[in-house]
Motif scaffolding. Structure first.
Motif, mmCIF file in Angstrom:
data_model
loop_
_atom_site.group_PDB
_atom_site.id
_atom_site.type_symbol
_atom_site.label_atom_id
_atom_site.label_comp_id
_atom_site.label_asym_id
_atom_site.label_seq_id
_atom_site.Cartn_x
_atom_site.Cartn_y
_atom_site.Cartn_z
ATOM 1 N N LEU A 33 0.835 -1.199 0.000
ATOM 2 C CA LEU A 33 0.000 0.000 0.000
ATOM 3 C C LEU A 33 0.875 1.257 0.000
ATOM 4 C CD1 LEU A 33 -2.850 1.251 0.099
ATOM 5 C CD2 LEU A 33 -2.678 1.173 2.596
ATOM 6 N N CYS A 34 1.913 1.259 0.813
ATOM 7 C CA CYS A 34 2.826 2.411 0.852
ATOM 8 C C CYS A 34 3.536 2.601 -0.481
ATOM 9 C CB CYS A 34 3.839 2.258 1.985
ATOM 10 S SG CYS A 34 3.099 2.478 3.607
ATOM 11 N N ALA A 35 3.918 1.510 -1.116
ATOM 12 C CA ALA A 35 4.550 1.604 -2.436
ATOM 13 C C ALA A 35 3.580 2.219 -3.445
ATOM 14 C CB ALA A 35 5.011 0.224 -2.896
ATOM 15 N N TYR A 36 2.313 1.826 -3.348
ATOM 16 C CA TYR A 36 1.291 2.406 -4.223
ATOM 17 C C TYR A 36 1.158 3.911 -3.978
ATOM 18 C CZ TYR A 36 -3.316 3.816 -5.815
ATOM 19 O OH TYR A 36 -4.350 4.510 -6.392
ATOM 20 N N PHE A 37 1.218 4.313 -2.716
ATOM 21 C CA PHE A 37 1.129 5.737 -2.399
ATOM 22 C C PHE A 37 2.246 6.525 -3.071
ATOM 23 C CE2 PHE A 37 -1.037 4.859 1.972
ATOM 24 C CZ PHE A 37 -2.257 4.643 1.340
ATOM 25 N N SER A 47 9.680 10.567 3.285
ATOM 26 C CA SER A 47 9.614 11.455 4.450
ATOM 27 C C SER A 47 8.242 12.089 4.593
ATOM 28 C CB SER A 47 10.673 12.552 4.350
ATOM 29 O OG SER A 47 11.956 11.999 4.352
ATOM 30 N N GLU A 48 7.708 12.591 3.480
ATOM 31 C CA GLU A 48 6.357 13.172 3.502
ATOM 32 C C GLU A 48 5.324 12.144 3.935
ATOM 33 O OE1 GLU A 48 4.767 14.997 0.001
ATOM 34 O OE2 GLU A 48 6.349 16.509 -0.080
ATOM 35 N N SER A 56 7.777 6.607 11.558
ATOM 36 C CA SER A 56 9.119 7.089 11.245
ATOM 37 C C SER A 56 9.480 6.756 9.798
ATOM 38 C CB SER A 56 10.141 6.463 12.190
ATOM 39 O OG SER A 56 10.251 5.075 11.925
ATOM 40 N N LYS A 57 10.456 7.495 9.268
ATOM 41 C CA LYS A 57 10.929 7.223 7.915
ATOM 42 C C LYS A 57 11.552 5.824 7.823
ATOM 43 C CE LYS A 57 13.663 9.022 4.116
ATOM 44 N NZ LYS A 57 14.713 8.035 3.962
ATOM 45 N N PRO A 58 12.347 5.380 8.828
ATOM 46 C CA PRO A 58 12.854 4.005 8.756
ATOM 47 C C PRO A 58 11.739 2.953 8.729
ATOM 48 C CG PRO A 58 14.139 5.259 10.339
ATOM 49 C CD PRO A 58 12.978 6.122 9.923
ATOM 50 N N HIS A 59 10.633 3.231 9.412
ATOM 51 C CA HIS A 59 9.502 2.300 9.395
ATOM 52 C C HIS A 59 8.921 2.215 7.978
ATOM 53 C CE1 HIS A 59 6.330 -0.097 11.217
ATOM 54 N NE2 HIS A 59 5.453 0.608 10.531
ATOM 55 N N VAL A 60 8.795 3.350 7.324
ATOM 56 C CA VAL A 60 8.304 3.362 5.941
ATOM 57 C C VAL A 60 9.275 2.597 5.048
ATOM 58 C CG1 VAL A 60 7.869 4.834 3.924
ATOM 59 C CG2 VAL A 60 6.932 5.471 6.143
ATOM 60 N N THR A 61 10.563 2.808 5.243
ATOM 61 C CA THR A 61 11.577 2.098 4.453
ATOM 62 C C THR A 61 11.449 0.592 4.642
ATOM 63 O OG1 THR A 61 13.088 3.983 4.609
ATOM 64 C CG2 THR A 61 14.060 1.846 4.048
ATOM 65 N N ARG A 62 11.264 0.150 5.880
ATOM 66 C CA ARG A 62 11.101 -1.289 6.138
ATOM 67 C C ARG A 62 9.841 -1.830 5.466
ATOM 68 N NH1 ARG A 62 13.221 0.333 11.215
ATOM 69 N NH2 ARG A 62 11.150 0.501 12.106
#
Length: 178
Positions: A33-37, A47-48, A56-62
């Motif tokens: 879902l995040c990749a789709y965003f 970051s946005e 956190s940004k690291p959480h999004v990266t994971r």
């Protein structure tokens, strides 16, 4: 008067993310879902997106790393919930080392293996070797006062010519799980 910094698309995406989180999805689903965003340009950067989602940004990266795991590899684990962030990171490292196609091929050979623990699956994916059967082929032992590992095998004469390949396999396994 306070203005809302989010666009309508961002508000809808945030509502979709929060609704999905309530259902306790796997990290793979959240990551996709995040990749789709990002690919849909709902947010311009990780970051946005992290700021908007309240993580956190690291959480999004994971989460994005988890989204890149090939379907064949997910299938090998038997259940998408068996793949944690730590396992996803190990799979990402393994893919960088072996290549995506080799990882997919190894997973296809293994097939669905919910009967195996995740570290055994990682080892098989790392080496490309079949999963050993219940019979003991080798046993590794390290004694506290020694700085090396001893290998014991009832079939030492059969495997001694294969020591260089065995060493590579052990290093590949250790690289995948460390």
């Amino acid at each position: 008067m306070k203005t809302d910094p989010h666009t309508l698309r961002q508000k809808e995406a945030l509502a979709q993310y929060n609704k999905l989180r309530q259902r306790k999805p796997s990290i793979i689903i959240l990551g996709r879902l995040c990749a789709y965003f990002l690919t849909g340009r709902i947010w311009r950067s990780q970051s946005e997106m992290a700021l908007a989602l309240g993580v956190s940004k690291p959480h999004v990266t994971r989460m994005l790393h988890a989204a890149t795991i090939p379907d064949e590899v997910i299938h090998t684990f038997g259940d998408v919930y068996r793949i944690s962030f730590a396992i996803a990171e190990k799979l990402v490292k393994l893919e960088k080392r072996t290549g995506r196609q080799r990882l997919r091929d190894s997973a296809a050979i293994l097939g669905a293996r919910p009967d195996l623990d995740v570290h055994t699956i990682l080892a098989a994916l790392a080496t490309g070797l079949p999963v050993p059967t219940d019979r003991t082929v080798v046993r590794l032992t390290r004694y506290n006062e020694e700085n090396y590992i001893r290998l014991y095998s009832p079939q030492l004469s059969r495997i001694s010519s294969d020591v260089p390949r065995l060493e590579k396999a052990i290093n590949a396994v250790l690289g995948a799980v460390l």
